[in-house]
Design a protein around this motif. Structure first.
Motif, PDB file in Angstrom:
ATOM      1  N   PHE A  75       2.564 -34.405   9.298  1.00 39.28           N
ATOM      2  CA  PHE A  75       2.606 -32.964   9.051  1.00 39.28           C
ATOM      3  C   PHE A  75       3.572 -32.274  10.014  1.00 39.28           C
ATOM      4  O   PHE A  75       3.709 -32.677  11.162  1.00 39.28           O
ATOM      5  CB  PHE A  75       1.223 -32.341   9.282  1.00 39.28           C
ATOM      6  CG  PHE A  75       0.226 -32.593   8.196  1.00 39.28           C
ATOM      7  CD1 PHE A  75       0.099 -31.701   7.140  1.00 39.28           C
ATOM      8  CD2 PHE A  75      -0.598 -33.695   8.243  1.00 39.28           C
ATOM      9  CE1 PHE A  75      -0.839 -31.921   6.149  1.00 39.28           C
ATOM     10  CE2 PHE A  75      -1.544 -33.921   7.254  1.00 39.28           C
ATOM     11  CZ  PHE A  75      -1.657 -33.038   6.202  1.00 39.28           C
ATOM     12  N   ASP A  76       4.185 -31.205   9.525  1.00 39.80           N
ATOM     13  CA  ASP A  76       4.953 -30.283  10.362  1.00 39.80           C
ATOM     14  C   ASP A  76       4.480 -28.882   9.982  1.00 39.80           C
ATOM     15  O   ASP A  76       4.785 -28.392   8.904  1.00 39.80           O
ATOM     16  CB  ASP A  76       6.448 -30.443  10.114  1.00 39.80           C
ATOM     17  CG  ASP A  76       7.292 -29.588  11.042  1.00 39.80           C
ATOM     18  OD1 ASP A  76       6.824 -28.502  11.445  1.00 39.80           O
ATOM     19  OD2 ASP A  76       8.416 -29.990  11.359  1.00 39.80           O
ATOM     20  N   LEU A  77       3.709 -28.257  10.869  1.00 40.44           N
ATOM     21  CA  LEU A  77       3.089 -26.970  10.561  1.00 40.44           C
ATOM     22  C   LEU A  77       3.883 -25.779  11.092  1.00 40.44           C
ATOM     23  O   LEU A  77       3.383 -24.659  11.112  1.00 40.44           O
ATOM     24  CB  LEU A  77       1.659 -26.947  11.130  1.00 40.44           C
ATOM     25  CG  LEU A  77       0.769 -28.115  10.705  1.00 40.44           C
ATOM     26  CD1 LEU A  77      -0.626 -27.954  11.295  1.00 40.44           C
ATOM     27  CD2 LEU A  77       0.718 -28.263   9.199  1.00 40.44           C
ATOM     28  N   TYR A  78       5.116 -26.008  11.483  1.00 44.07           N
ATOM     29  CA  TYR A  78       5.944 -24.973  12.103  1.00 44.07           C
ATOM     30  C   TYR A  78       6.056 -23.708  11.249  1.00 44.07           C
ATOM     31  O   TYR A  78       6.017 -22.604  11.753  1.00 44.07           O
ATOM     32  CB  TYR A  78       7.334 -25.532  12.400  1.00 44.07           C
ATOM     33  CG  TYR A  78       8.279 -24.538  13.029  1.00 44.07           C
ATOM     34  CD1 TYR A  78       8.129 -24.157  14.362  1.00 44.07           C
ATOM     35  CD2 TYR A  78       9.314 -23.966  12.299  1.00 44.07           C
ATOM     36  CE1 TYR A  78       8.984 -23.240  14.950  1.00 44.07           C
ATOM     37  CE2 TYR A  78      10.178 -23.047  12.873  1.00 44.07           C
ATOM     38  CZ  TYR A  78      10.008 -22.691  14.195  1.00 44.07           C
ATOM     39  OH  TYR A  78      10.851 -21.779  14.774  1.00 44.07           O
ATOM     40  N   ARG A  79       6.177 -23.869   9.944  1.00 48.62           N
ATOM     41  CA  ARG A  79       6.423 -22.714   9.080  1.00 48.62           C
ATOM     42  C   ARG A  79       5.152 -22.017   8.596  1.00 48.62           C
ATOM     43  O   ARG A  79       5.229 -20.986   7.933  1.00 48.62           O
ATOM     44  CB  ARG A  79       7.280 -23.129   7.892  1.00 48.62           C
ATOM     45  CG  ARG A  79       8.667 -23.573   8.337  1.00 48.62           C
ATOM     46  CD  ARG A  79       9.643 -23.907   7.239  1.00 48.62           C
ATOM     47  NE  ARG A  79       9.104 -24.519   6.066  1.00 48.62           N
ATOM     48  CZ  ARG A  79       9.284 -24.047   4.821  1.00 48.62           C
ATOM     49  NH1 ARG A  79       9.991 -22.967   4.624  1.00 48.62           N
ATOM     50  NH2 ARG A  79       8.769 -24.675   3.801  1.00 48.62           N
ATOM     51  N   LEU A  80       3.986 -22.555   8.920  1.00 47.31           N
ATOM     52  CA  LEU A  80       2.744 -21.892   8.530  1.00 47.31           C
ATOM     53  C   LEU A  80       2.416 -20.784   9.526  1.00 47.31           C
ATOM     54  O   LEU A  80       2.603 -20.935  10.725  1.00 47.31           O
ATOM     55  CB  LEU A  80       1.586 -22.893   8.477  1.00 47.31           C
ATOM     56  CG  LEU A  80       1.668 -23.979   7.407  1.00 47.31           C
ATOM     57  CD1 LEU A  80       0.413 -24.842   7.446  1.00 47.31           C
ATOM     58  CD2 LEU A  80       1.854 -23.394   6.022  1.00 47.31           C
TER      59      LEU A  80
END
Length: 139
Positions: A75-80
């Protein structure tokens, strides 16, 4: 905490247990995805093209263990913006039903709801090709 240059990252000892939720924390361009690629490709022997999930939010890789197909999530949650966005996409089901390895970059928005089994913190140094890496295991 130990310093590593990019071509020495394979010397890093990462205590992976299964199942395992791994949080990767660090600034932009701190090697979170590079470290994720190392874990997936070199430690777990998944021989797929490992790419950054920044725009897809997550990638799922298949791994075969004892003739059984296992899912590994990155997962990459940077944009949430917040946990509600994470919840609305039903991703908590993946974390709640984890049976293998889940790597999460930018985990801050879920850290009040989920605890990592392993925390990897990456810090930039004065040298562009060098990072300080701290690994904390909660198992």
């Amino acid at each position: 905490m130990q310093k590593y240059v990019l071509n020495e990252i394979k010397k890093l000892k990462i205590p992976l247990n299964k199942p395992n939720i791994v949080f990767l924390k660090g600034d932009l361009w701190a090697w979170k995805t590079t470290l994720s690629k190392y874990i997936i490709w070199d430690l777990l022997w998944v021989k797929e093209d490992i790419t950054s999930p920044t725009y897809t939010y997550y990638n799922k890789y298949k791994w075969i263990l004892d003739w059984k197909e296992i899912d590994i999530y990155h997962f990459d949650l940077y944009r949430l913006e917040n946990y509600d966005e994470f919840f609305a996409i039903w991703w908590e089901e993946i974390l709640d039903n984890n049976n293998w390895i889940i790597l999460i970059e930018w985990p801050d928005i879920i850290s009040d709801y989920y605890n990592p089994d392993l925390l990897i913190e990456i810090f930039k140094t004065e040298k562009e090709e060098e990072r300080e890496i701290k690994i904390t295991s909660f198992n």
